[in-house]
Structure formats: C-alpha cells, structure tokens
Design an enzyme around this catalytic site. Sequence first.
Site, PDB file in Angstrom:
ATOM      1  N   GLY A 102       0.527  -0.678  -0.269  1.00 38.13           N
ATOM      2  CA  GLY A 102       0.448   0.182  -0.163  1.00 38.13           C
ATOM      3  C   GLY A 102       0.746   1.435  -0.264  1.00 38.13           C
ATOM      4  N   HIS A 103       0.312   1.856  -0.029  1.00 39.71           N
ATOM      5  CA  HIS A 103       0.819   3.360  -0.220  1.00 39.71           C
ATOM      6  C   HIS A 103       1.405   4.073   0.662  1.00 39.71           C
ATOM      7  CE1 HIS A 103      -3.194   5.394   0.994  1.00 39.71           C
ATOM      8  NE2 HIS A 103      -2.710   5.065   2.178  1.00 39.71           N
TER       9      HIS A 103
END
Length: 210
Positions: free
Chosen positions: A161-162
Amino acid sequence: NPRAAFARATQWLIPAERPFTGIHPTAMLASSSRLGDDVAVGAWTMIEEGVQVGRSTVIFPGCYIGTRCKIGSDCTIFPNVVLYPGVEVGDRVTIHSGTVIGADGFGFVRDGTRYLKVPQLGGVVIASDVEVGANTSIDRGTLDNTVVYEGVKIDNLCQIGHNVRIGAHAIISAQTGVAGSSVIGSHATIGGQAGIGDYGRIDANAVVGG
C-alpha cells in the site's frame, strides 16, 4: 550453508543469457527518453517522455514506462509490466510480468454519504538488488514516497500500500497484503498470505507466519 553454495554454483555454471538485443522496431520511444549503452527494448513497449534507463537493462515486450521514470543499470523488466509516472528503480532490479508499480494508493475519505478521493501525489522508489514477483502491486504514496530498500525480495501476488517502507533485505511471501503507512524492518521475514494493517510496524529480523 549448502543451499547458498548451490545457488552460487548454479549461477556460475549456468550464467543468465541475454534474451534479445537492440530496440525492436515496434517499440515506441519518446524523443526525450534517454537509454544507456546496450539497453534492449522488446516489441510494443512504450517509453514516455523524460524516461532514463541505465546501461544493459532489458525491457521485455508489452511494457509501459511512464513519464519521468528512472530505471537503473542491469535491470530486467519482464513482459507487461507497468511503471506509472515518476517511479524510480535502482540497479540490478528484476520485475516480473504483470506487476504494476506506482498506481494510486487506496485513499478515500467519507463525506456524508459518499467517498472523496484523496489525491495520491507521492511516488515509488525501489532501491538496488530488489526482486518483485509477478502480478504484484506497489502503490505510490499520498504525499511522501513508498520506499522499497536494497535487497528486498517480494513474491508474486502481493499488495504493497501507499507510504509503506520495506527495510533492506526483507522478504515477503506470496499473497501478502501490506496496508498503507506500514513499516517493515530490515531482514524481516513475512510468510505467505499475511496481512499487515494500517500503520503496522514489523521490526528488524522479525518473522511473521503465514
């Protein structure tokens, strides 16, 4: 360590062969892209404006390299890999087929009855000697970068994920999901199908089972 000895011996006895050379006539290269010596680009690959590719890198057919991407030397990018704009890749990196690097992070905020998208303005930085398995996704950061440090090995079908940071020489097995802003320490081992929630922290040398 007999397995390590076997790996070294095999690399010496059966060295990797370069699958093809040169730029295929169907490859589409923007005028401002810069390719180092001995770079090979396969059929129907598209390289956008401002891309830099280091020497002896091989980009297989059907890849998309977005604007301003930087790819180091001696990398191998297998077919149908997508690098979104601004992704940075170090030297001796291997990215397997179907992987997408730099797509938007999953950032939404609820405003009454609907969700608003949070702009994803960061990038992805992948250091040298990293290997990323097939059909893995590594999302760009919201404001800062998602960072994969030196020597990390990521298996197939993983979701990063980010704003995640993965420390040097960590290893992540297949079907693992790492939620946004998590930190994985150096030399950590993450087993298959593990799930790491938002802002999770896995310290250096930790082992997480599947």
